[in-house]
Write a protein that holds these residues in place. Structure first.
Motif, short mmCIF file in Angstrom:
data_model
loop_
_atom_site.label_atom_id
_atom_site.label_comp_id
_atom_site.label_asym_id
_atom_site.label_seq_id
_atom_site.Cartn_x
_atom_site.Cartn_y
_atom_site.Cartn_z
N LEU A 471 0.66 -1.18 0.17
CA LEU A 471 0.25 0.02 -0.11
C LEU A 471 0.94 1.22 -0.01
N PHE A 472 2.03 1.20 0.48
CA PHE A 472 2.88 2.50 0.69
C PHE A 472 3.48 2.58 -0.68
N ARG A 473 3.87 1.46 -1.42
CA ARG A 473 4.13 1.52 -2.74
C ARG A 473 3.43 2.38 -3.73
N LYS A 474 2.13 2.06 -3.58
CA LYS A 474 0.97 2.59 -4.39
C LYS A 474 0.99 4.24 -4.08
N GLY A 475 1.16 4.43 -2.66
CA GLY A 475 1.29 6.02 -2.73
C GLY A 475 2.53 6.75 -3.20
N SER A 476 3.60 5.81 -3.06
CA SER A 476 4.97 6.53 -3.32
C SER A 476 4.79 6.65 -5.07
N ASP A 477 4.09 5.76 -5.64
CA ASP A 477 4.22 5.72 -7.26
C ASP A 477 3.20 6.92 -7.58
N TRP A 478 2.31 7.35 -7.06
CA TRP A 478 1.28 8.36 -7.65
C TRP A 478 2.30 9.77 -7.93
N ASN A 479 1.81 10.28 -9.13
CA ASN A 479 2.46 11.50 -9.34
C ASN A 479 1.52 12.05 -10.65
N ASP A 480 0.44 12.56 -9.94
CA ASP A 480 -0.57 13.24 -10.88
C ASP A 480 -0.80 14.68 -10.41
N ASP A 481 -0.37 15.55 -10.95
CA ASP A 481 -0.51 17.18 -10.53
C ASP A 481 -2.23 17.57 -10.48
N ALA A 482 -3.01 16.69 -11.27
CA ALA A 482 -4.38 17.04 -11.33
C ALA A 482 -5.29 16.33 -10.45
N GLU A 502 2.13 20.57 -6.15
CA GLU A 502 1.21 21.41 -6.85
C GLU A 502 0.10 21.61 -6.22
N MET A 503 -0.46 20.25 -5.79
CA MET A 503 -1.81 20.18 -5.39
C MET A 503 -1.86 20.83 -3.95
N ILE A 504 -0.80 20.64 -3.25
CA ILE A 504 -0.71 21.51 -2.01
C ILE A 504 -0.64 23.07 -2.02
N ARG A 505 -0.02 23.54 -3.20
CA ARG A 505 -0.32 25.04 -3.56
C ARG A 505 -1.72 25.59 -3.62
N CYS A 506 -2.28 24.60 -4.61
CA CYS A 506 -3.85 24.77 -5.09
C CYS A 506 -4.78 24.78 -3.58
N LEU A 507 -4.19 23.75 -2.77
CA LEU A 507 -5.13 23.64 -1.37
C LEU A 507 -4.82 24.91 -0.74
N ALA A 508 -3.72 25.48 -0.41
CA ALA A 508 -3.43 26.93 0.16
C ALA A 508 -4.14 27.97 -0.21
N GLU A 509 -4.45 28.00 -1.72
CA GLU A 509 -5.15 29.13 -2.19
C GLU A 509 -6.71 28.90 -1.87
N TYR A 510 -7.31 27.62 -2.26
CA TYR A 510 -8.77 27.61 -2.55
C TYR A 510 -9.59 26.88 -1.48
#
Length: 806
Positions: A471-482, A502-510
């Motif tokens: 399960l940790f490997r599934k998380g580390s392999d994820w790389n989708d900015d959208a 990039e997602m964290i930046r969007c979270l901080a704004e919206y």
């Protein structure tokens, strides 16, 4: 540089093993098995005295080595130095390359408080002083042999010339030390002039120079320690001569001290010349027979003398392997030495101007969140598989090789949790702790984590649950900015999320500032259609909050211990081995200890087979089955305690090979003694040759097919074989490979022993062993040419299916 191709190296190794085995069998035939056994019986308990004398010699050698450390000798215990020396001697059984490897282990595993140059210099001094005293013994022995032995004029000239060479070597060594000649650094400069070695030598020149200075300073600054160490090494050489006297005396052969001195000197020459043969197997015993004939001894006496000293070496080599397995690894400089030295806490300044989006995209960081609810209920410190849940999560995440592991915790609980994990001795120093004040929003926490980690991707994990490593490997392999990733089981959140900076930046704004938990973050992202929910099986994780949850987590952990490649007999063994492993993890027992103990059980099994007779053979088969069951415990203990390592995999493989060798040799001796037929000696030689060839062929296949993941060789091979059902050779191999597995073979052996037809099993084993290595070589050659893409996808598919089944 000239390099021997891998195929040629494998062929040379197999050829060396075959020649050594053939030479050894020829020596036994020449000496006569009956006379050889009579000499062994005459020796009786003398072997125990010889082993004890060798133990005293090892103590003296360790003391001599300790003196070479000078003022640093109090920074390492005598017990650790003795263990490292015995381990080094065990590696030295493999010849000059093994000796070099053993010395590197000695130097690298000393106390971190001792400088590297001092460690290397002490090992070099120890080896050098022993070589010098050995040269003195050779000179004295040859001088004593000249008037005693009847040698031709040509041989006497050669002997005198060799003495002059050794004396010249000793004089040059003495002058170089007294004049402080820069031998090592000067040689390094010469090697550095070679174009393709220039850069390599530049990186090591300062270390070589420092080691050389330490070597030369030892004689000048501490002459008492120097001469004491030299005297102890000379005493060890005298004990080796006494060992020859003792062995011959127990065999009722009268040979004085000077005669033993000559034998020891010629034996040392034999060892020098035999270094080209790995382990000096066969050549050492044959040389002892020739030396014995010089003194009028029969071939059997000379061979038994060589075998006695070989068994003494094997005994202390086994002790050395145990010592290496039991000794804790030397920690790096700067390891925490007390609970007061705690990893630093990240500042809570959320107004930092750094932009998380500027972090490198390729790296991943892991953040583990301890919720207030989990902290109050002491869930992170609840133990599953002998480890606290939080520590289990940290160690599992460490397998991903993340750039950072960050624990986000409440300030009140931080010190209690951190201290508890520290006292386990397993907490990595690299773990970073971030304290979050009351009322801090999750978005601010994520922004702070991104600033501190400076990574492109984050894996967010709740710290109040146990997870399968996949399960940790599934998380580390994820790389989708959208979109972010959330693992789910039905309508339940697993507690593992992944998102990019990039997602964290969007979270901080919206995102709204009142989001305080990962569940609330998931709900908001789902409402914004910015999250991908990946379903996973519920048996791959367990949230822990109550005692019943702990029991469920333990049960799931037991199921995770079963490998996808386990067959019927392996799963039958697991029914016994898992409960045994569960008891073992309650004690400070490492997987390497279990591996060595299992090898001991296998050795006992081989001994009973060697005794011969129905009941001894049956008891040997039962012990063989016990060793097979215990063989699963080392891996289970490693996975339960998260102590998997490359060294452990290597040690388990070596112990498995030694188990088979002991077993086959024991069966050979037992059947030969019971029947008196030399046919079993021939079949035994064929069996041992097939086993050794199979070991080398399997190792070659492991290198070609499973580089970087050696424990997955069987699954990879099965995947390849199943992908070619039209190949009858591979089809038959795939459906019969279970016969040679360690989980099935003991059951078959027990069946044959029960019905007193062990000779049938012996013949079948000899045939099977010589079928395994051609299949292994054919598979490695055939599969290594397969396309990489297909290989990777197939392997991942079979491993995924195995995980889902577990």
């Amino acid at each position: 540089m000239f390099r021997i191709p891998p195929k040629a190296r494998l062929l040379l190794r197999v050829l060396a093993v075959a020649m050594s085995t053939g030479l050894f069998a020829y020596l036994i035939r020449q000496a006569g098995p009956g006379k050889l056994w009579q000499s062994v019986v005459t020796l009786r308990w003398g072997l125990a005295w010889i082993i004890a004398l060798a133990g005293v010699s090892h103590l003296a050698k360790t003391w001599a080595w300790r003196l070479t450390l000078g003022e640093h000798k109090h920074k390492i215990s005598f017990r650790r130095m003795l263990g490292l020396r015995l381990g080094s001697e065990a590696a030295g059984q493999l010849g000059i390359l093994g000796q070099s490897f053993g010395d590197s282990i000695r130097a690298s595993q000393m106390s971190p408080e001792i400088p590297t140059a001092t460690s290397l210099a002490s090992v070099t001094l120890d080896r050098g002083l022993y070589a010098v005293t050995g040269a003195v013994v050779i000179i004295a022995g040859i001088v004593a042999a000249l008037p005693v032995l009847s040698l031709s004029h040509t041989l006497r000239l050669y002997a005198v010339f060799f003495i002059l060479l050794l004396v010249t070597f000793l004089l040059l060594t003495l002058i170089a030390v007294r004049k402080r000649w820069p031998v090592f650094s000067g040689s390094a400069r010469l090697v550095g002039r070679v174009p393709f070695l220039n850069h390599w030598m530049e990186n090591r020149y300062l270390l070589i120079q420092s080691v050389e200075k330490t070597l030369l300073d030892f004689h000048h600054d501490m002459p008492k320690s120097f001469w004491a160490s030299l005297s102890l090494n000379l005493a060890c050489q005298c004990m080796a001569i006494l060992e020859v006297c003792l062995a011959l005396w127990f065999m009722r052969v009268k040979l004085g001290f000077f005669g033993a001195l000559v034998v020891e000197a010629l034996t040392k020459l034999l060892n020098v010349m035999g270094n080209v043969n790995p382990g000096n197997f066969g050549t050492y015993e044959g040389g002892n027979m020739l030396i014995g004939k010089m003194f009028g001894l029969n071939a059997a006496t000379g061979l038994v003398l060589g075998l006695t000293r070989r068994l003494r070496s094997f005994f202390w080599a086994a002790v050395g392997i145990i010592c290496l397995a039991l000794l804790p690894r030397s920690k790096k400089h700067g390891d925490a030495g007390s609970p007061e030295r705690l990893p630093r806490t990240a500042p809570n300044d959320l107004s930092a101007p750094a932009d998380p989006a500027s972090a490198p995209v390729g790296e991943v960081a892991v953040a583990i969140f301890l919720t207030r609810e989990g902290t109050n209920s002491k869930t992170p410190l609840a133990r599953v598989g002998s480890l606290p849940i939080l520590l289990r999560t940290i160690l599992t995440a460490q397998k991903l090789s993340p750039s950072r592991i960050i624990v986000v915790v409440d300030p009140v609980a931080r010190r209690r949790v951190q201290r508890a994990l520290f006292f386990t001795g397993r907490l990595p120093e690299s773990v970073q702790w971030i304290e979050t004040a009351t009322g801090t929003s999750l978005v601010d926490q994520l922004r702070l984590i991104a600033i501190q980690s400076r990574c492109g991707r984050l894996v967010l994990i709740e710290g109040n649950a146990t997870y399968h490593s996949s399960l940790f490997r599934k998380g580390s392999d994820w790389n989708d900015d959208a979109a972010a990733l959330s693992l789910t089981s039905g309508d339940k959140l697993v507690g593992i999320h992944a998102l990019t900076v990039e997602m964290i930046r969007c979270l901080a704004e919206y995102s709204p500032t009142q989001i305080s938990t990962l569940d609330e973050l998931h709900a908001w992202l789902r409402g914004m259609h910015s999250v991908v929910c990946m379903p996973v099986a519920e048996n791959l994780w367990q949230r822990v909050g109550t005692p019943n949850d702990c029991r469920s987590a333990e049960q799931k952990l037991d199921r995770w211990l079963v490998k996808p490649t386990d067959g019927i007999y392996a799963r039958l063994n697991r029914r016994i081995s898992i409960p045994v492993s569960r008891q073992l993890i309650k004690f400070p027992i490492t997987p390497n200890m279990v591996s060595v103990f299992t090898l001991g059980v296998g050795f006992a099994s081989a001994a009973y087979f060697a005794f011969g007779g129905y009941w001894n053979t049956l008891l040997g088969a039962v012990l063989c089955l016990c060793a097979s069951i215990l063989d699963g415990c080392d891996g289970e203990v490693a996975r339960l305690k998260l102590l998997e390592s490359d060294f452990g995999c290597w040690l388990e493989t070596v112990c498995d090979y030694l188990f088979y060798l002991f077993l086959f040799i024991g069966m050979t001796i037992g059947l030969w003694r019971s029947s008196g037929s030399n046919t079993f000696l021939v079949l035994g030689g064929l069996l041992v040759f097939g086993a050794m060839a199979s070991f080398f062929a399997t190792g070659w296949g492991r290198h070609r097919l499973a580089t970087g993941r050696p424990e997955q060789l069987l699954g990879i091979w099965q995947t390849y074989a199943e992908s070619r059902p039209s190949n009858p050779f591979l089809y038959m191999s795939r459906h019969t490979e279970f016969i040679i597995r360690r989980c099935f073979f003991p059951y078959a052996l027990l069946f044959f022993a029960l019905f007193n037809i062990i000779n049938v099993a012996f013949v079948l084993s000899a045939i099977g062993a010589n079928l395994v290595w051609p299949i292994a070589l054919y598979s490695s050659r055939t599969f290594a040419g397969s396309p990489r893409a297909a290989t990777t996808s197939s392997v991942r598919l079979v491993l995924k299916q195995g995980i889902d089944r577990s």
